[in-house]
Design a protein around this motif. Structure first.
Motif, PDB file in Angstrom:
ATOM      1  N   SER A   7      79.078   1.644  25.604  1.00 28.95           N
ATOM      2  CA  SER A   7      79.403   1.861  24.195  1.00 28.95           C
ATOM      3  C   SER A   7      80.322   3.076  24.084  1.00 28.95           C
ATOM      4  CB  SER A   7      78.128   2.080  23.381  1.00 28.95           C
ATOM      5  OG  SER A   7      77.281   0.951  23.474  1.00 28.95           O
ATOM      6  N   ILE A   8      81.483   2.876  23.465  1.00 30.08           N
ATOM      7  CA  ILE A   8      82.514   3.932  23.420  1.00 30.08           C
ATOM      8  C   ILE A   8      82.915   4.214  21.972  1.00 30.08           C
ATOM      9  CG2 ILE A   8      84.841   4.558  24.184  1.00 30.08           C
ATOM     10  CD1 ILE A   8      84.445   2.361  26.408  1.00 30.08           C
ATOM     11  N   ASP A   9      82.963   5.487  21.620  1.00 30.72           N
ATOM     12  CA  ASP A   9      83.455   5.869  20.290  1.00 30.72           C
ATOM     13  C   ASP A   9      83.899   7.324  20.318  1.00 30.72           C
ATOM     14  OD1 ASP A   9      84.104   5.604  17.572  1.00 30.72           O
ATOM     15  OD2 ASP A   9      82.347   4.351  17.207  1.00 30.72           O
ATOM     16  N   LEU A  10      84.533   7.752  19.236  1.00 30.37           N
ATOM     17  CA  LEU A  10      85.083   9.106  19.178  1.00 30.37           C
ATOM     18  C   LEU A  10      84.004  10.179  19.256  1.00 30.37           C
ATOM     19  CD1 LEU A  10      87.718   8.525  16.362  1.00 30.37           C
ATOM     20  CD2 LEU A  10      88.229   9.010  18.755  1.00 30.37           C
ATOM     21  N   VAL A  11      82.956  10.004  18.445  1.00 31.05           N
ATOM     22  CA  VAL A  11      81.866  10.971  18.365  1.00 31.05           C
ATOM     23  C   VAL A  11      80.580  10.191  18.173  1.00 31.05           C
ATOM     24  CG1 VAL A  11      80.916  12.957  17.106  1.00 31.05           C
ATOM     25  CG2 VAL A  11      83.380  12.669  17.252  1.00 31.05           C
ATOM     26  N   SER A  12      79.467  10.708  18.684  1.00 31.05           N
ATOM     27  CA  SER A  12      78.185  10.058  18.439  1.00 31.05           C
ATOM     28  C   SER A  12      77.039  11.012  18.740  1.00 31.05           C
ATOM     29  CB  SER A  12      78.040   8.795  19.289  1.00 31.05           C
ATOM     30  OG  SER A  12      76.797   8.181  19.047  1.00 31.05           O
ATOM     31  N   ASN A  13      75.944  10.840  17.977  1.00 30.53           N
ATOM     32  CA  ASN A  13      74.721  11.592  18.245  1.00 30.53           C
ATOM     33  C   ASN A  13      73.843  10.839  19.238  1.00 30.53           C
ATOM     34  OD1 ASN A  13      75.358  13.636  16.379  1.00 30.53           O
ATOM     35  ND2 ASN A  13      74.604  12.390  14.686  1.00 30.53           N
ATOM     36  N   ASP A  14      74.222   9.603  19.551  1.00 28.94           N
ATOM     37  CA  ASP A  14      73.477   8.758  20.479  1.00 28.94           C
ATOM     38  C   ASP A  14      73.915   9.089  21.910  1.00 28.94           C
ATOM     39  OD1 ASP A  14      72.395   6.735  22.030  1.00 28.94           O
ATOM     40  OD2 ASP A  14      72.702   5.181  20.511  1.00 28.94           O
ATOM     41  N   PRO A  15      73.009   9.558  22.751  1.00 25.90           N
ATOM     42  CA  PRO A  15      73.382   9.930  24.124  1.00 25.90           C
ATOM     43  C   PRO A  15      73.871   8.752  24.968  1.00 25.90           C
ATOM     44  CG  PRO A  15      70.993  10.002  23.835  1.00 25.90           C
ATOM     45  CD  PRO A  15      71.581   9.829  22.477  1.00 25.90           C
ATOM     46  N   SER A  16      73.571   7.520  24.535  1.00 25.28           N
ATOM     47  CA  SER A  16      74.005   6.350  25.297  1.00 25.28           C
ATOM     48  C   SER A  16      75.469   6.004  25.031  1.00 25.28           C
ATOM     49  CB  SER A  16      73.132   5.135  24.948  1.00 25.28           C
ATOM     50  OG  SER A  16      73.370   4.690  23.624  1.00 25.28           O
ATOM     51  N   VAL A  17      76.073   6.633  24.014  1.00 26.08           N
ATOM     52  CA  VAL A  17      77.466   6.355  23.640  1.00 26.08           C
ATOM     53  C   VAL A  17      78.400   7.337  24.346  1.00 26.08           C
ATOM     54  CG1 VAL A  17      79.123   6.265  21.738  1.00 26.08           C
ATOM     55  CG2 VAL A  17      76.803   5.387  21.410  1.00 26.08           C
ATOM     56  N   ILE A  18      79.480   6.806  24.912  1.00 28.98           N
ATOM     57  CA  ILE A  18      80.496   7.645  25.557  1.00 28.98           C
ATOM     58  C   ILE A  18      81.461   8.137  24.481  1.00 28.98           C
ATOM     59  CG2 ILE A  18      82.367   7.711  27.248  1.00 28.98           C
ATOM     60  CD1 ILE A  18      80.961   5.350  28.678  1.00 28.98           C
ATOM     61  N   SER A  19      81.486   9.436  24.254  1.00 30.70           N
ATOM     62  CA  SER A  19      82.375  10.019  23.244  1.00 30.70           C
ATOM     63  C   SER A  19      83.707  10.389  23.891  1.00 30.70           C
ATOM     64  CB  SER A  19      81.734  11.260  22.620  1.00 30.70           C
ATOM     65  OG  SER A  19      80.523  10.928  21.986  1.00 30.70           O
ATOM     66  N   CYS A  20      84.783   9.749  23.430  1.00 29.50           N
ATOM     67  CA  CYS A  20      86.100  10.028  24.014  1.00 29.50           C
ATOM     68  C   CYS A  20      87.199   9.371  23.176  1.00 29.50           C
ATOM     69  CB  CYS A  20      86.179   9.500  25.450  1.00 29.50           C
ATOM     70  SG  CYS A  20      86.053   7.698  25.571  1.00 29.50           S
ATOM     71  N   ASP A  21      88.432   9.701  23.524  1.00 27.16           N
ATOM     72  CA  ASP A  21      89.591   9.017  22.967  1.00 27.16           C
ATOM     73  C   ASP A  21      89.625   7.630  23.616  1.00 27.16           C
ATOM     74  OD1 ASP A  21      92.083   8.015  22.289  1.00 27.16           O
ATOM     75  OD2 ASP A  21      93.194   9.802  22.887  1.00 27.16           O
ATOM     76  N   MET A  22      89.664   6.581  22.813  1.00 24.83           N
ATOM     77  CA  MET A  22      89.562   5.221  23.356  1.00 24.83           C
ATOM     78  C   MET A  22      90.768   4.804  24.194  1.00 24.83           C
ATOM     79  SD  MET A  22      87.544   2.927  20.527  1.00 24.83           S
ATOM     80  CE  MET A  22      88.876   2.901  19.332  1.00 24.83           C
ATOM     81  N   SER A  23      91.824   5.586  24.167  1.00 27.41           N
ATOM     82  CA  SER A  23      92.976   5.277  25.006  1.00 27.41           C
ATOM     83  C   SER A  23      92.851   5.933  26.378  1.00 27.41           C
ATOM     84  CB  SER A  23      94.271   5.748  24.331  1.00 27.41           C
ATOM     85  OG  SER A  23      94.287   7.160  24.230  1.00 27.41           O
ATOM     86  N   ASN A  24      91.762   6.692  26.569  1.00 28.49           N
ATOM     87  CA  ASN A  24      91.571   7.405  27.837  1.00 28.49           C
ATOM     88  C   ASN A  24      90.082   7.532  28.116  1.00 28.49           C
ATOM     89  OD1 ASN A  24      92.073   8.932  30.136  1.00 28.49           O
ATOM     90  ND2 ASN A  24      92.202  10.856  29.000  1.00 28.49           N
ATOM     91  N   THR A  25      89.478   6.433  28.550  1.00 27.40           N
ATOM     92  CA  THR A  25      88.039   6.418  28.818  1.00 27.40           C
ATOM     93  C   THR A  25      87.760   6.814  30.264  1.00 27.40           C
ATOM     94  OG1 THR A  25      87.887   4.128  29.628  1.00 27.40           O
ATOM     95  CG2 THR A  25      87.887   4.465  27.229  1.00 27.40           C
ATOM     96  N   PRO A  26      86.515   7.209  30.573  1.00 22.40           N
ATOM     97  CA  PRO A  26      86.170   7.579  31.957  1.00 22.40           C
ATOM     98  C   PRO A  26      85.835   6.368  32.841  1.00 22.40           C
ATOM     99  CG  PRO A  26      84.308   7.988  30.508  1.00 22.40           C
ATOM    100  CD  PRO A  26      85.427   7.537  29.628  1.00 22.40           C
ATOM    101  N   LEU A  27      85.958   5.156  32.310  1.00 20.13           N
ATOM    102  CA  LEU A  27      85.628   3.961  33.096  1.00 20.13           C
ATOM    103  C   LEU A  27      86.670   3.731  34.194  1.00 20.13           C
ATOM    104  CD1 LEU A  27      84.572   1.480  30.244  1.00 20.13           C
ATOM    105  CD2 LEU A  27      83.182   3.183  31.444  1.00 20.13           C
ATOM    106  N   ARG A  28      86.209   3.260  35.342  1.00 19.86           N
ATOM    107  CA  ARG A  28      87.136   3.005  36.454  1.00 19.86           C
ATOM    108  C   ARG A  28      87.850   1.669  36.246  1.00 19.86           C
ATOM    109  NH1 ARG A  28      84.854  -0.702  39.842  1.00 19.86           N
ATOM    110  NH2 ARG A  28      82.574  -0.855  39.911  1.00 19.86           N
ATOM    111  N   PRO A  29      88.970   1.452  36.903  1.00 19.50           N
ATOM    112  CA  PRO A  29      89.724   0.198  36.747  1.00 19.50           C
ATOM    113  C   PRO A  29      88.923  -1.031  37.189  1.00 19.50           C
ATOM    114  CG  PRO A  29      91.066   1.882  37.812  1.00 19.50           C
ATOM    115  CD  PRO A  29      89.666   2.412  37.774  1.00 19.50           C
TER     116      PRO A  29
END
Length: 281
Positions: free
Chosen positions: A152-174
């Motif tokens: 789960s990816i979004d800009l900001v979240s209080n949910d620890p399961s959500v990855i907070s980041c810019d959606m054009s640059n996620t930490p997911l590998r290719p």
């Protein structure tokens, strides 16, 4: 006989007048009695209760209008800035993100059908082993309703399961995920960079599922040409699998990533997506 009458007259002279007992109630008891009577008056109570309810209802309406105004302001900001600017905007005041999503949920409550539920159904009809990336997940409803592994990816979240980041640059590998989802989340002016990021993290033959507000793809009312949009996505390395315009509120556009991308070196021409500005209710 005369003596008896004489005795009675003498007794009458010495008889003491009876004293009047003073009232045990204080002088202001009458006023208290009147006030008590007024308090017990049902008509008075009803009038007071009605006035209190009207005041509460008015305050609730004013709070709702104020919250709605904040939501519209934030919503317009997100549609007219880049993802990086939006991320900085929420980092400065994280409470704005909660305010936005509260307003978003209120808006969604008026929709007869939610696109996220259709995507959830689509996933449940397939293997739970498919790994999913939910771009712009909001309250992470998708992850909470499927058995799949979901990033789960979004800009900001209080949910620890959500990855907070810019959606054009996620930490997911290719080539990590089997399904990339954009459910009403292509909001920034640089939305094409989000789709490029989805293409990067998708496995060959992976699915790209897009649900968007219908007016954004209505060229007769300032929206983008859906065929031009699909063409741009396909040039990125996808084939079009579904175009569903049957719902009056949103469109569904599904794509499948090609096994081997053949790059022609040309720059992709992306259409401008019309901002979704909610009207004041």
């Amino acid at each position: 006989m005369k003596e008896e009458q004489s005795r009675k007259r003498r007794r009458g002279k010495h008889k003491k007048p009876q004293k009047t007992q003073p009232s045990l109630l204080p002088k202001h008891s009458t006023k208290l009695h009147k006030k008590t009577h007024q308090q017990k008056n049902p008509a008075h109570q009803s009038s007071s209760s009605s006035s209190s309810l009207k005041s509460s209802s008015f305050l609730d309406k004013m709070k709702a209008r104020l919250a709605g105004g904040h939501f519209r302001m934030i919503n317009e900001k997100l549609y007219t800035c880049t993802g990086k600017e939006a991320l900085d905007y929420f980092k400065e005041d994280p409470e704005l993100f909660d305010m936005y999503h509260a307003g978003y949920q209120e808006q969604m409550s008026h929709w007869p059908e939610l696109p996220v539920n259709i995507i959830i159904k689509w996933l449940k009809e397939r293997s739970s082993s498919l790994i999913v990336a939910d771009f712009g997940c909001g309250d992470a409803r998708l992850a909470k309703n499927v058995k799949n592994k979901v990033f789960s990816i979004d800009l900001v979240s209080n949910d620890p399961s959500v990855i907070s980041c810019d959606m054009s640059n996620t930490p997911l590998r290719p080539s990590l995920v089997d399904v990339a989802v954009f459910c009403l989340s292509l909001m920034g002016t640089n939305y094409a960079s989000y789709l490029k990021e989805a293409c990067r993290v998708l496995k060959p033959s992976g699915w790209l599922l897009i649900a968007e507000v219908k007016s954004r793809f209505d060229p007769n009312n300032g929206g983008a040409d859906p065929n031009m949009f699909s063409k741009a996505v396909c040039e990125m390395g996808f084939t079009s699998a579904l175009k569903d315009f049957s719902n009056k509120m949103f469109v569904l556009l599904y794509f499948k990533k090609k096994e081997n991308k053949s790059s022609n070196g040309r720059e992709i021409e992306w259409p401008e997506l019309k901002p979704c500005i909610y009207k004041r209710r």
